[in-house]
Scaffold this motif. Structure first.
Motif, PDB file in Angstrom:
ATOM      1  N   VAL A  23     -26.001  48.409 -32.907  1.00  0.00           N
ATOM      2  CA  VAL A  23     -26.374  47.675 -34.122  1.00  0.00           C
ATOM      3  C   VAL A  23     -25.960  46.215 -34.014  1.00  0.00           C
ATOM      4  O   VAL A  23     -26.724  45.306 -34.389  1.00  0.00           O
ATOM      5  CB  VAL A  23     -25.743  48.327 -35.372  1.00  0.00           C
ATOM      6  CG1 VAL A  23     -25.975  47.453 -36.602  1.00  0.00           C
ATOM      7  CG2 VAL A  23     -26.340  49.708 -35.602  1.00  0.00           C
ATOM      8  N   GLN A  24     -24.786  45.964 -33.482  1.00  0.00           N
ATOM      9  CA  GLN A  24     -24.334  44.581 -33.314  1.00  0.00           C
ATOM     10  C   GLN A  24     -25.255  43.823 -32.351  1.00  0.00           C
ATOM     11  O   GLN A  24     -25.609  42.663 -32.599  1.00  0.00           O
ATOM     12  CB  GLN A  24     -22.897  44.555 -32.814  1.00  0.00           C
ATOM     13  CG  GLN A  24     -21.876  45.016 -33.850  1.00  0.00           C
ATOM     14  CD  GLN A  24     -20.479  45.132 -33.277  1.00  0.00           C
ATOM     15  OE1 GLN A  24     -20.266  45.777 -32.247  1.00  0.00           O
ATOM     16  NE2 GLN A  24     -19.512  44.532 -33.940  1.00  0.00           N
ATOM     17  N   ASP A  25     -25.630  44.475 -31.265  1.00  0.00           N
ATOM     18  CA  ASP A  25     -26.527  43.841 -30.292  1.00  0.00           C
ATOM     19  C   ASP A  25     -27.907  43.577 -30.913  1.00  0.00           C
ATOM     20  O   ASP A  25     -28.492  42.507 -30.714  1.00  0.00           O
ATOM     21  CB  ASP A  25     -26.687  44.721 -29.052  1.00  0.00           C
ATOM     22  CG  ASP A  25     -25.426  44.766 -28.198  1.00  0.00           C
ATOM     23  OD1 ASP A  25     -24.535  43.908 -28.388  1.00  0.00           O
ATOM     24  OD2 ASP A  25     -25.326  45.672 -27.339  1.00  0.00           O
ATOM     25  N   TRP A  26     -28.409  44.542 -31.667  1.00  0.00           N
ATOM     26  CA  TRP A  26     -29.742  44.393 -32.248  1.00  0.00           C
ATOM     27  C   TRP A  26     -29.749  43.327 -33.343  1.00  0.00           C
ATOM     28  O   TRP A  26     -30.722  42.583 -33.487  1.00  0.00           O
ATOM     29  CB  TRP A  26     -30.221  45.735 -32.807  1.00  0.00           C
ATOM     30  CG  TRP A  26     -30.394  46.804 -31.765  1.00  0.00           C
ATOM     31  CD1 TRP A  26     -30.249  46.661 -30.411  1.00  0.00           C
ATOM     32  CD2 TRP A  26     -30.712  48.173 -31.987  1.00  0.00           C
ATOM     33  NE1 TRP A  26     -30.460  47.871 -29.778  1.00  0.00           N
ATOM     34  CE2 TRP A  26     -30.744  48.808 -30.714  1.00  0.00           C
ATOM     35  CE3 TRP A  26     -30.952  48.940 -33.121  1.00  0.00           C
ATOM     36  CZ2 TRP A  26     -31.039  50.160 -30.564  1.00  0.00           C
ATOM     37  CZ3 TRP A  26     -31.243  50.293 -32.970  1.00  0.00           C
ATOM     38  CH2 TRP A  26     -31.294  50.899 -31.711  1.00  0.00           C
ATOM     39  N   ALA A  27     -28.669  43.261 -34.113  1.00  0.00           N
ATOM     40  CA  ALA A  27     -28.600  42.259 -35.173  1.00  0.00           C
ATOM     41  C   ALA A  27     -28.543  40.845 -34.604  1.00  0.00           C
ATOM     42  O   ALA A  27     -28.902  39.877 -35.286  1.00  0.00           O
ATOM     43  CB  ALA A  27     -27.396  42.519 -36.070  1.00  0.00           C
ATOM     44  N   ALA A  28     -28.102  40.720 -33.360  1.00  0.00           N
ATOM     45  CA  ALA A  28     -28.031  39.406 -32.716  1.00  0.00           C
ATOM     46  C   ALA A  28     -29.408  38.900 -32.284  1.00  0.00           C
ATOM     47  O   ALA A  28     -29.542  37.728 -31.925  1.00  0.00           O
ATOM     48  CB  ALA A  28     -27.101  39.470 -31.510  1.00  0.00           C
ATOM     49  N   ILE A  29     -30.418  39.758 -32.328  1.00  0.00           N
ATOM     50  CA  ILE A  29     -31.789  39.364 -31.999  1.00  0.00           C
ATOM     51  C   ILE A  29     -32.486  38.978 -33.296  1.00  0.00           C
ATOM     52  O   ILE A  29     -32.679  39.823 -34.168  1.00  0.00           O
ATOM     53  CB  ILE A  29     -32.560  40.510 -31.309  1.00  0.00           C
ATOM     54  CG1 ILE A  29     -31.819  40.971 -30.054  1.00  0.00           C
ATOM     55  CG2 ILE A  29     -33.983  40.077 -30.975  1.00  0.00           C
ATOM     56  CD1 ILE A  29     -32.393  42.246 -29.446  1.00  0.00           C
ATOM     57  N   ASN A  30     -32.845  37.730 -33.458  1.00  0.00           N
ATOM     58  CA  ASN A  30     -33.532  37.332 -34.682  1.00  0.00           C
ATOM     59  C   ASN A  30     -34.927  37.941 -34.703  1.00  0.00           C
ATOM     60  O   ASN A  30     -35.731  37.755 -33.781  1.00  0.00           O
ATOM     61  CB  ASN A  30     -33.643  35.810 -34.794  1.00  0.00           C
ATOM     62  CG  ASN A  30     -34.389  35.412 -36.068  1.00  0.00           C
ATOM     63  OD1 ASN A  30     -35.617  35.376 -36.098  1.00  0.00           O
ATOM     64  ND2 ASN A  30     -33.645  35.129 -37.112  1.00  0.00           N
ATOM     65  N   THR A  31     -35.214  38.670 -35.776  1.00  0.00           N
ATOM     66  CA  THR A  31     -36.519  39.317 -35.921  1.00  0.00           C
ATOM     67  C   THR A  31     -37.113  39.022 -37.287  1.00  0.00           C
ATOM     68  O   THR A  31     -37.655  39.910 -37.950  1.00  0.00           O
ATOM     69  CB  THR A  31     -36.408  40.842 -35.696  1.00  0.00           C
ATOM     70  OG1 THR A  31     -35.404  41.379 -36.582  1.00  0.00           O
ATOM     71  CG2 THR A  31     -36.064  41.172 -34.269  1.00  0.00           C
ATOM     72  N   GLY A  32     -37.002  37.763 -37.727  1.00  0.00           N
ATOM     73  CA  GLY A  32     -37.757  37.378 -38.912  1.00  0.00           C
ATOM     74  C   GLY A  32     -39.218  37.718 -38.710  1.00  0.00           C
ATOM     75  O   GLY A  32     -39.729  37.639 -37.584  1.00  0.00           O
ATOM     76  N   THR A  33     -39.901  38.116 -39.754  1.00  0.00           N
ATOM     77  CA  THR A  33     -41.265  38.635 -39.616  1.00  0.00           C
ATOM     78  C   THR A  33     -42.196  37.667 -38.893  1.00  0.00           C
ATOM     79  O   THR A  33     -43.129  38.096 -38.204  1.00  0.00           O
ATOM     80  CB  THR A  33     -41.846  38.978 -40.998  1.00  0.00           C
ATOM     81  OG1 THR A  33     -40.893  39.738 -41.741  1.00  0.00           O
ATOM     82  CG2 THR A  33     -43.131  39.786 -40.861  1.00  0.00           C
ATOM     83  N   ALA A  34     -41.953  36.383 -39.014  1.00  0.00           N
ATOM     84  CA  ALA A  34     -42.804  35.383 -38.357  1.00  0.00           C
ATOM     85  C   ALA A  34     -42.324  35.006 -36.961  1.00  0.00           C
ATOM     86  O   ALA A  34     -42.995  34.239 -36.263  1.00  0.00           O
ATOM     87  CB  ALA A  34     -42.899  34.138 -39.228  1.00  0.00           C
ATOM     88  N   ASN A  35     -41.188  35.546 -36.531  1.00  0.00           N
ATOM     89  CA  ASN A  35     -40.645  35.223 -35.205  1.00  0.00           C
ATOM     90  C   ASN A  35     -41.232  36.189 -34.184  1.00  0.00           C
ATOM     91  O   ASN A  35     -40.625  37.204 -33.832  1.00  0.00           O
ATOM     92  CB  ASN A  35     -39.117  35.303 -35.221  1.00  0.00           C
ATOM     93  CG  ASN A  35     -38.491  34.929 -33.879  1.00  0.00           C
ATOM     94  OD1 ASN A  35     -39.188  34.503 -32.956  1.00  0.00           O
ATOM     95  ND2 ASN A  35     -37.183  35.107 -33.770  1.00  0.00           N
ATOM     96  N   ILE A  36     -42.422  35.872 -33.693  1.00  0.00           N
ATOM     97  CA  ILE A  36     -43.145  36.787 -32.807  1.00  0.00           C
ATOM     98  C   ILE A  36     -42.377  37.018 -31.510  1.00  0.00           C
ATOM     99  O   ILE A  36     -42.337  38.145 -30.993  1.00  0.00           O
ATOM    100  CB  ILE A  36     -44.564  36.250 -32.517  1.00  0.00           C
ATOM    101  CG1 ILE A  36     -45.319  35.971 -33.828  1.00  0.00           C
ATOM    102  CG2 ILE A  36     -45.349  37.237 -31.657  1.00  0.00           C
ATOM    103  CD1 ILE A  36     -45.426  37.171 -34.742  1.00  0.00           C
ATOM    104  N   ASP A  37     -41.747  35.985 -30.976  1.00  0.00           N
ATOM    105  CA  ASP A  37     -40.988  36.147 -29.732  1.00  0.00           C
ATOM    106  C   ASP A  37     -39.790  37.074 -29.942  1.00  0.00           C
ATOM    107  O   ASP A  37     -39.506  37.939 -29.097  1.00  0.00           O
ATOM    108  CB  ASP A  37     -40.504  34.788 -29.230  1.00  0.00           C
ATOM    109  CG  ASP A  37     -41.638  33.924 -28.689  1.00  0.00           C
ATOM    110  OD1 ASP A  37     -42.699  34.482 -28.357  1.00  0.00           O
ATOM    111  OD2 ASP A  37     -41.458  32.695 -28.611  1.00  0.00           O
ATOM    112  N   GLY A  38     -39.074  36.893 -31.051  1.00  0.00           N
ATOM    113  CA  GLY A  38     -37.942  37.764 -31.332  1.00  0.00           C
ATOM    114  C   GLY A  38     -38.364  39.204 -31.535  1.00  0.00           C
ATOM    115  O   GLY A  38     -37.700  40.145 -31.068  1.00  0.00           O
TER     116      GLY A  38
END
Length: 402
Positions: A23-38
């Motif tokens: 969970v800590q590792d995944w939360a470090a990946i920005n996945t805002g809905t518009a962040n296609i790369d993330g």
């Protein structure tokens, strides 16, 4: 609870340290809905993790979604891929488990890091909503696969990239995977930090109404103009008057206008509705059509309607209530007190319920303050909720509980 009980054995089989690290590792990946790369990075990580389960993992392209710009033009909005895992598709009894990888925090938002608030609580983007929930799905299913009898049933897992903006790019996929399933579980965080589940839900719809008038000089020939702002204002008052005990209407924004000496020829009204019943939803839709025709005629303007109800209301019928009762009973076996409350919030559980499949849609972690930089996750709930889901799936795999 005795340590050698089957329920305690489920808890003991879960690797809580690994869950927390993931969970800590995944939360470090920005996945805002518009962040296609993330989202692309996150989808790849999830595909690798879920490939440990039997079945086939697929990354599914998003459906086409359009929106209305501030200039009144319709344009296509990009979205990330969705992850789907299909396990034992030939099984007679099958389930669907859903979650979302996107968050409300864009790539340039200051809230990007995970930190400890105390010995049992972490603060971080998406920890509760819902990367913690995604990890609960993964470890619940890993545990479920070790339980005798699990091979008799099948399931699909769907993790979409756009839940936070209404699942417009995944709604069809959700409904396709839900149809015909025996039951569904969705992994939004608990409605309250104590683990309370969301019960019945209202619906929601977002609309953009583009009004095209005619510009003119505000001093020389205003009578030749057709004021789009005036028409939009009239529309606001008329739709607000449609509010009732079973529906709210929130006019949120009017865009358009021009210089003070110009009759404005463009306005865009954006508004949201929250129907509490299907009847209210359908009633509003019909009344809106009639109002738009009146506005068009009386103000001599053009009108284009975009949007509508994206998540229908989610009542709890007898079959769905039996699923809630089963979750409560499983919680009791694990020493967890499970209750529920109705809510005005919405999620993919609304769309699943609309297919006639019973669903409990807050099977994720305990936490709170979601959609804010104060978002937190209660760490022991990773283990608690994974065991709860594994036990619920085990019960659903045998007998006729629903």
């Amino acid at each position: 609870m005795k340590p050698d009980t089957p329920a305690q054995a489920l808890l003991d089989a879960i690797d809580a340290d690994t869950m927390l690290r993931e969970v800590q590792d995944w939360a470090a990946i920005n996945t805002g809905t518009a962040n296609i790369d993330g989202l692309k990075t996150m989808a790849s990580v999830l595909a690798d993790e879920f490939s440990a389960l039997p079945g086939d993992v697929e990354l599914v392209d998003p459906a086409t979604v359009t929106a209305i710009s501030a200039e009144g033009r319709e344009f296509e909005k990009p979205h990330g891929q969705h992850m789907v895992l299909r396990v034992r598709p030939e099984a007679e009894r099958r389930f669907v488990l859903t979650g979302h990888m996107d968050t409300v925090f864009p790539v340039d938002h200051p809230f990007q890091e995970v930190k400890w608030l105390d010995d049992e609580v972490i603060n971080g983007p998406g920890t509760a909503d819902m990367k913690g929930g995604l990890d609960v799905i993964l470890h619940a299913l890993k545990l479920f696969e070790t339980i005798e009898g699990s091979a008799r049933v099948g399931y699909d897992v769907m993790i979409n990239s756009d839940e936070e903006t209404g699942s417009l790019a995944s709604r069809g996929l959700i409904e396709e995977l839900a149809r015909g399933k025996y039951a569904a579980l969705t992994y939004e965080p608990s409605a309250l930090p104590d683990g309370t589940l969301a019960h019945a839900r209202g619906g929601t719809g977002n609309y953009s109404i583009t009004i095209t008038g005619r510009s003119a000089h505000a001093g020389r020939n205003p009578h030749e103009g057709r004021n789009a702002i005036v028409a939009a204002s009239d529309l606001v008052l008329r739709i607000k008057a449609l509010e009732a005990d079973d529906i709210t209407v929130n006019p949120a924004k009017i865009e358009g206008g021009a210089a003070n000496n110009v009759v404005p020829d463009l306005a865009i009204l954006r508004f949201n509705i929250r129907p509490k019943s299907t009847d209210a939803m359908n009633r509003f839709d019909g009344e809106l059509d009639a109002i738009l025709k009146m506005i068009e005629s009386e103000h001599e303007v053009g009108i284009h309607r975009h949007g509508g109800v994206t998540r229908p209301p989610k009542p709890v019928d007898d079959k769905a209530q039996r699923l809630f009762d089963l979750v409560k009973a499983c919680g009791a076996e694990l020493g967890q007190q499970i209750g529920w409350k109705s809510t005005g919030g919405v999620c993919d559980g609304n769309n699943i319920a609309a297919t006639g499949v019973p669903v409990v849609d807050t099977m994720g972690v305990r936490g709170g303050a979601i959609h804010s930089p104060d978002e937190f996750m209660i760490v022991p709930s990773l283990r608690e909720r994974a065991a709860l889901s594994a036990l619920v799936l085990t019960k659903l795999s045998t007998g006729d509980h629903l």
